[in-house]
Design an enzyme around this catalytic site. Structure first.
Site, PDB file in Angstrom:
ATOM      1  N   ASP A 311       0.813  -1.217   0.000  1.00  0.00           N
ATOM      2  CA  ASP A 311       0.000   0.000   0.000  1.00  0.00           C
ATOM      3  C   ASP A 311       0.849   1.271   0.000  1.00  0.00           C
ATOM      4  O   ASP A 311       2.019   1.258   0.382  1.00  0.00           O
ATOM      5  CB  ASP A 311      -0.882   0.049   1.256  1.00  0.00           C
ATOM      6  CG  ASP A 311      -2.034  -0.933   1.170  1.00  0.00           C
ATOM      7  OD1 ASP A 311      -1.999  -1.817   0.278  1.00  0.00           O
ATOM      8  OD2 ASP A 311      -2.954  -0.834   1.996  1.00  0.00           O
ATOM      9  N   HIS A 453       3.687  -2.138   3.203  1.00  0.00           N
ATOM     10  CA  HIS A 453       3.733  -0.805   2.600  1.00  0.00           C
ATOM     11  C   HIS A 453       5.030  -0.667   1.813  1.00  0.00           C
ATOM     12  O   HIS A 453       6.112  -0.810   2.395  1.00  0.00           O
ATOM     13  CB  HIS A 453       3.633   0.280   3.680  1.00  0.00           C
ATOM     14  CG  HIS A 453       2.298   0.276   4.367  1.00  0.00           C
ATOM     15  ND1 HIS A 453       2.019  -0.580   5.395  1.00  0.00           N
ATOM     16  CD2 HIS A 453       1.171   0.988   4.122  1.00  0.00           C
ATOM     17  CE1 HIS A 453       0.756  -0.371   5.785  1.00  0.00           C
ATOM     18  NE2 HIS A 453       0.218   0.573   5.026  1.00  0.00           N
TER      19      HIS A 453
HETATM   20 ZN    ZN Z   1      -2.718   3.100   3.196  1.00  0.00          ZN
END
Ligand code: ZN
Length: 489
Positions: A311, A453
């Site tokens: 992400d 991430h």
């Molecule tokens: Zn996010």
């Protein structure tokens, strides 16, 4: 306790004398302080929160650019008002330089307008400092800081200075870097800039010949005030630096295309980089040199599947490293990207798509959508899908709301399947490669969707071990949509 009336009277007299003396002394002190004021004022400028400047306000806010904050300093002083905005980053050295630059202007302004505060004239000063941001595909920001100062006279003074920074590496780009320190390249650049100015009718007709000749000579210093945009480099000239009249502070914009043979390799436009011949490129794709290749590339229904999701990217260094690592393990993953970042790094998104990863939408600005209006939700999602399509030619196929915050109002605004996760690595919190592996080991199961991430180097660096471990446990790495369709079967 009783007191004699006479002594009470005397006491009151002493009190009055005492108060009077105190008052006289304090007004004397105030007067002395005011005399010393000019010297003090300079100090005020340096210390932002100095209590004797009640009209000054300092404000810090995030910008639309990742990692960049905006500092706003304003004063609504009647005689010496100002409005100053400058950027701050994650790089202290850069921050100091920019802060010193704007502070110098502010100091100068306050010194030069000091006479206004002591007079009854109606004149007042004006100081405005604002900036624009441009970003190159390499991730370099160019902060173009414009300032306008009027110290109470008729004419003001304006200036434009550019500061360049790669926020991830902390590198501050110079013209020497851009031209790989090559003198010949500098001479060529000078020729191009001169030609540009001369061929521009407006500039040419207002040229100050002597200044123009001096300021465009091929010295590194002459070409140091530039911004690097997506497909051009721009040089900024101050008032009367090379021109007068209507074209008072010109910007000379040279397409990077025209500079492609003189700029350093990492800034060259992609079309011109030398491509290996088709046969070698295919071969390389099949067998990256020195890398361990897994045999089975197709998804075997008997193996355990897991979906890796990343992400908040893309991000030049970390996403690129993740793509390399995924390639090494022949792993497919899903990237839930922010539209704001996609628009900065379309190259990386294209690479992602070409490597067979799934493109996911993670909104433009990472807002909690459950708190936004339907209109805003639609904008956040649609603009991001458009940016991804613009970069790759394909729309994203899945959607993940920021923070996993979703309700029916959010779902109503998109036809994309909403994808959450079951294993949260908390990589953003620990920022530790070892923790990443430990966390995955403890929580992964067949059919897991793992949340990571790709904006953190620690995640990028820890991924190799995670994939080695999972592969050893018999997992195959598929995209979210592949995982879902295999569940449906
Ligand atoms: Zn996010």
């Amino acid at each position: 306790m009783s007191t004699h009336p006479k002594s009470k009277k005397r006491r009151r007299w002493i009190d009055i004398t005492f108060i009077f003396t105190i008052l006289t002394l304090s007004s004397l002190m105030i007067f002395l302080l005011m005399l010393l004021n000019p010297a003090k004022k300079e100090k005020v400028v340096v210390s932002a929160n100095f209590p004797t400047v009640p009209k000054e306000q300092i404000n810090e806010s995030d910008s639309a650019y990742p990692g960049i904050r905006i500092i706003t300093e304003t004063s609504n002083d009647k005689k010496t008002p100002y409005a100053i905005q400058f950027p701050q980053s994650n790089v202290p050295e850069f921050n100091d330089i920019v802060k010193a630059y704007t502070n110098n202007i502010k100091t100068l302004y306050l010194n030069e307008t000091n006479y206004l505060t002591e007079s009854n004239m109606y004149r007042k000063g004006e100081l405005n400092i604002s900036f624009e941001v441009f970003q190159h595909t390499t991730g370099y920001y160019s902060f173009v800081i414009h300032s306008y100062m009027n110290t109470g006279g008729t004419d003001g003074l304006s200036e434009t200075r550019i500061f360049r920074l790669h926020n991830q590496s902390g590198h501050m780009l110079t013209i020497n870097d851009l031209l790989a320190n090559n003198e010949k390249a500098l001479i060529k650049l000078a020729t191009i800039v001169r030609e540009y100015i001369i061929s521009d009718e407006q500039l040419n007709s207002h040229l100050l010949q002597k200044q123009f000749t001096e300021k465009t000579m091929p010295t590194w210093d002459n070409y140091s005030n530039f911004s690097l945009k997506k497909d051009s480099i721009e040089f900024y000239y101050d008032e009367y630096e090379i021109t007068a009249g209507p074209a008072i502070s010109p910007i000379v914009s040279i397409p990077l295309e025209d500079l492609n043979d003189i700029i350093a390799d990492n800034f060259k436009l992609p079309e011109v980089t030398i491509q290996p011949s088709p046969t070698t490129s295919v071969k390389e794709e099949e067998k990256p040199s020195g890398e361990i290749q897994t045999e089975d590339t197709t998804v075997n229904p008997s193996t355990k599947l897991v979906a890796l999701t990343f992400d908040d990217g893309p991000n030049p260094e970390s996403t690129t490293l993740i793509l390399d690592t995924l390639k090494k393990y022949n792993a497919k993953a899903t990237f839930f990207m922010l539209g704001s970042r996609v628009s900065f790094y379309p190259e990386i998104v294209k690479e992602m798509k070409e490597a067979g990863h799934e493109l996911g939408n993670h909104t433009w600005n990472h807002l909690d959508l459950t708190k936004a209006s339907s209109e805003k939700i639609a904008l956040e999602i649609n603009n991001t899908s458009d940016a991804i399509e613009q970069a790759t030619g394909s729309k994203p196929t899945v959607f993940r709301p920021p923070y996993g915050a979703v309700n029916s109002k959010v779902r109503d605004q998109t036809s994309l399947p909403v994808v959450l996760w079951d294993v949260d690595t908390l990589d953003w919190k620990y920022r530790n490669a070892n923790h990443l592996l430990a966390h995955v080991k403890n929580h992964v199961k067949e059919g897991s969707i793992i949340l990571m991430h790709d904006i953190h180097m620690s995640t990028a660096e820890g991924l190799d071990e995670v994939l080695a471990y999972l592969q050893g446990e018999g997992y195959s790495f598929v995209t979210v949509s592949e995982l879902k369709s295999s569940n449906a079967n």
